[in-house]
Structures are given as structure tokens and as C-alpha cells.
Design an enzyme around this catalytic site. Sequence first.
Site, PDB file in Angstrom:
ATOM      1  N   GLY A   1       0.821  -1.207   0.000  1.00  0.00           N
ATOM      2  CA  GLY A   1       0.000   0.000   0.000  1.00  0.00           C
ATOM      3  C   GLY A   1       0.851   1.251   0.000  1.00  0.00           C
ATOM      4  O   GLY A   1       2.002   1.241  -0.438  1.00  0.00           O
ATOM      5  N   SER A   2       0.296   2.330   0.517  1.00  0.00           N
ATOM      6  CA  SER A   2       0.956   3.628   0.444  1.00  0.00           C
ATOM      7  C   SER A   2       2.178   3.677   1.350  1.00  0.00           C
ATOM      8  O   SER A   2       2.200   3.100   2.438  1.00  0.00           O
ATOM      9  CB  SER A   2      -0.016   4.747   0.834  1.00  0.00           C
ATOM     10  OG  SER A   2      -0.157   4.821   2.239  1.00  0.00           O
TER      11      SER A   2
ATOM     12  N   GLU B   1       4.257   9.743  -7.246  1.00  0.00           N
ATOM     13  CA  GLU B   1       3.637   8.647  -7.981  1.00  0.00           C
ATOM     14  C   GLU B   1       2.235   9.092  -8.375  1.00  0.00           C
ATOM     15  O   GLU B   1       1.445   9.494  -7.522  1.00  0.00           O
ATOM     16  CB  GLU B   1       3.566   7.394  -7.111  1.00  0.00           C
ATOM     17  CG  GLU B   1       2.919   6.218  -7.816  1.00  0.00           C
ATOM     18  CD  GLU B   1       2.738   5.009  -6.910  1.00  0.00           C
ATOM     19  OE1 GLU B   1       2.596   3.897  -7.442  1.00  0.00           O
ATOM     20  OE2 GLU B   1       2.722   5.176  -5.672  1.00  0.00           O
TER      21      GLU B   1
ATOM     22  N   CYS C   1       1.624  -0.086  -9.027  1.00  0.00           N
ATOM     23  CA  CYS C   1       2.815   0.514  -8.404  1.00  0.00           C
ATOM     24  C   CYS C   1       3.999   0.618  -9.347  1.00  0.00           C
ATOM     25  O   CYS C   1       4.959   1.337  -9.058  1.00  0.00           O
ATOM     26  CB  CYS C   1       3.204  -0.258  -7.153  1.00  0.00           C
ATOM     27  SG  CYS C   1       3.501  -2.005  -7.423  1.00  0.00           S
TER      28      CYS C   1
ATOM     29  N   GLU D   1       5.738  -3.067   0.584  1.00  0.00           N
ATOM     30  CA  GLU D   1       5.726  -2.830  -0.864  1.00  0.00           C
ATOM     31  C   GLU D   1       4.907  -1.579  -1.148  1.00  0.00           C
ATOM     32  O   GLU D   1       3.700  -1.547  -0.915  1.00  0.00           O
ATOM     33  CB  GLU D   1       5.123  -4.035  -1.597  1.00  0.00           C
ATOM     34  CG  GLU D   1       5.176  -3.909  -3.108  1.00  0.00           C
ATOM     35  CD  GLU D   1       4.489  -5.061  -3.812  1.00  0.00           C
ATOM     36  OE1 GLU D   1       3.595  -4.801  -4.650  1.00  0.00           O
ATOM     37  OE2 GLU D   1       4.829  -6.224  -3.499  1.00  0.00           O
TER      38      GLU D   1
END
Length: 464
Positions: free
Chosen positions: A214-215, A364, A269, A235
Site C-alpha cells: 500500500g501507500s 507517484e 505501483c 511494498e
Amino acid sequence: MEKTTKILFPYDQTLVKELPLLNSNDVEKILNTAQKLFNDQSNWIPAFERIEILEKAATIMNERSEELIHLAISEGGKPYKDSKAEILRAIKGVKLAAEHISQIKGEQIPMGLTEASLNRIAFTSKEPIGVVVAVSAFNHPLNLAVHQIATAVAAGCPVIFKPSSNTPLSGLALADILKEAGLPEGWLQVVLCDNKTAELLVTDPRVIFFSFIGSAKVGWSLKSKLPPGTRCALEHGGAAPVIVESDADFNEMIPDLVKGAFYHAGQVCVSVQKIYVNEEICDRFIEQFSQATNKLIVGNPFEETTDVGSLITPKEVNRIEEWVNEAIENGAKLITGGKRISETCFEPTILLNPSEDSKVSTNEIFGPVVCIYPFTNREEAINKANALDVHFQAAVFTKNIDIALSTAKKLNATAVMINDNTAFRVDWMPFGGRDASGLGMGGISYTINDMIREKLTVFKSKSI
């Protein structure tokens, strides 16, 4: 009053299902269940049974693949063709987890190499690490669940799984399938809860391994609160830079980059986000890339012809619109797209030369937006590609092997694709971010190895 979470179809915001949320009082029972299973080794599931459970689960998933596809679309909004690919990957992931169980093994450690080590035999063995808590993201609701749940089952760990509140249905379906396949009660607990309750769960000292997808903001914050001894794997995301040299093969490159940029509306991602193009071919690249982008069909993800679906929430559409408008106001040239189509969909968008300090350049994007930056000096382009603190996957397009290898060496990334887009992944390869983009490497076998620990046994005897 019981709190609930509403799962909405991202495309039109219609209600799919409403589910109850756990509260902080439930955390103790959940953790105790997992800890008791692990602490009594007589409860541990033998390797052959773990193999049988996972193999049967893969068979059931295959039989219900169409049902799982529709479930993933209804909660995640990823187009049919891509959701189908995800479910097939998830089935393969469960099979990979089952196959890796036979590779969980120790080794003999040599003794007698010194006088002090005479009359001993030593060997290592592998054991499950303990209670696992896994927190997942929305963008691949079934495949990410497999990467965090099937791996824990393979390692022999009780696992507590918290799916994204936007997309919990696929994880719940996987839990039902594993139960049907023979996974004993309590070895997998799926929890739906608010962030405060999740933090209580994650930071409890009974949790020995924490897996997070996640974030970065949330992941690094939770890591800072872990008790001593809790290992973790994080991750997060990246900006996925691509270097395009003047000798790149357009026929191969253009469709690859379009897919890598706009797959799942850029909500991946490792989506292609920043493309640095040699100035010699930049005009041609922009023309062909924009033409191919304009052919993409944006619409209802249940339609099999749809290429790009909705973003996960209307809030994300608002954010993307703000970022794109800011970039244009600060000097970026809009090549194509740039507007919302509806409350939930945004046009696939290409921006040329946004300023280095605009949000699309420094963050991102996680949406259907790609930025193109012309370059004359490849070293400068690589430096710009490396400038952010997020480093995940990157790519270079060239037919010159020396340029390819040199660029791959200099790009700060955990993986560099040569003549392929940044979003390439198979589930048996190492996958993860470095620096601010994450900690540790995922991939089925890599995650299983993270969830086991080594024990050394030394046996002393005069007869040895």
C-alpha cells in the site's frame, strides 16, 4: 451501533455489498486464536497437507474463475480482460506456493574443522516464523491476497489478513475456498476494520511478521511502531521511469508502453509514468504514442472491449484532474486527454515536459497519466530518472547492447526491463521497491522464505 463498510462498483458507484467492521474489542480474540494455534506444535499443519490444501484450492479457483473475475471487477473496476489475467495469475500463484513447500529445507553444517568442533554433527532446519498479519491494497484484490495468504499457508504460519476496505470481497472468497480445500479453522482470519483497529492488530507483540502492500506513508508509519522482533516486508509505489533511445524499435515499444502506462487506469505501483525520450525521435514518439493512446476504449469494465476502466473512487479522479491542471498551468504541454470523462473515469493523458517541481513529476501519479521528457544527454536523463526517493522498476528501450546494459546498471531500481515496459511481472521473480519504495522482496517463493526462520541443531557424541 455496528460500523459497516460499503463496497461500491467503482464505475458507477452502485452498492455491491455492505459488510460489518470489527472493532478494537475483537482484536484480542483474533490474535489469541492465531497465537494458540502456533504455540502448540501439535496444531501445525504437516507439509503434505499444506500441499494438498493449496493444490485443491487452485483447482476450485480454476473451476470458479469466471465468478472470481466478476467479483474482482465489481469491487475493483479493472477491465474484464485484465481481471481475467489477474485471476489466472492468482491460480498460478497458489500452485507456485504449493510447489515451493518441497524446497523448504535446511542443510548440514560441517563440524570437525577445528579441534573444538570434534564429535559433533550439525544441521539446520526451517520452521514457520509465527503469526503473520498481512495488510493489502485495492488494485489486485485476488492476486495480492494470494501473495500474502497462500505464502503464509505454505510456510505453515497462521495469518490474519486485512484487505483494502474498497476491495475485500476477493480476499473473503479466497478464504472460503481455502476453508473448502481443507485449511483448518483459525489458520486464516480475514478482518475488516478501520485504520485505528488495524494499527492495534499490526503493532501487537504477538505478531512476528508484518506484510504490507500500500501507500508509503502508511507502511513506513506502521513499521516505526512495530515491537522488537517483528520482521516486516513493505511494498509501496514508484515513478517507473523509462529511457527511450534513438534506435528503439517503435513497433514493439509503442504497444508495450501504452499497455504499461494505462493498464488498470495507471493504478499499479510500477505503471509507466515518466518517459525520457531522445530528442532525435521525440516528435515521432509523441505522434505514435498518442495515436495508440487515443485508440484505447474507456468505459464499463464489464465490457470485454474496454481497455481502461474507472479509478477506484471519485476522489482519485478529482486528484488526478487537479494534478494535470497544475502541470498545464506550470508549462506542461497537453498532448492528449487531460479531462475527466465522468465522476469515475479520466481520459488517458499524455503531458510533455511538465516542470520538475509539479506534482506529476515529483509524486507517484497512480492514474492514467504519462509524462514525456525529451533529452539530448542520456546521463542527464538517467540522473533525472533517479532523482526521486522512490525506486522500484524501470526500463530502457534500445537495440544497442552496450547502452542497454550501461543504462540498466545506472538506473536506481530493483528491476530494469530492457525493451519491455516497467509493469512486467511474473510471480516467481523477485519483486519489490528499494529506498522509500519498500523493504524486502516479494514474489511467491521470496515471501515464503521471509515467513520461515532457521534453526540450528548441534548434536555432540563421542561416537561421531
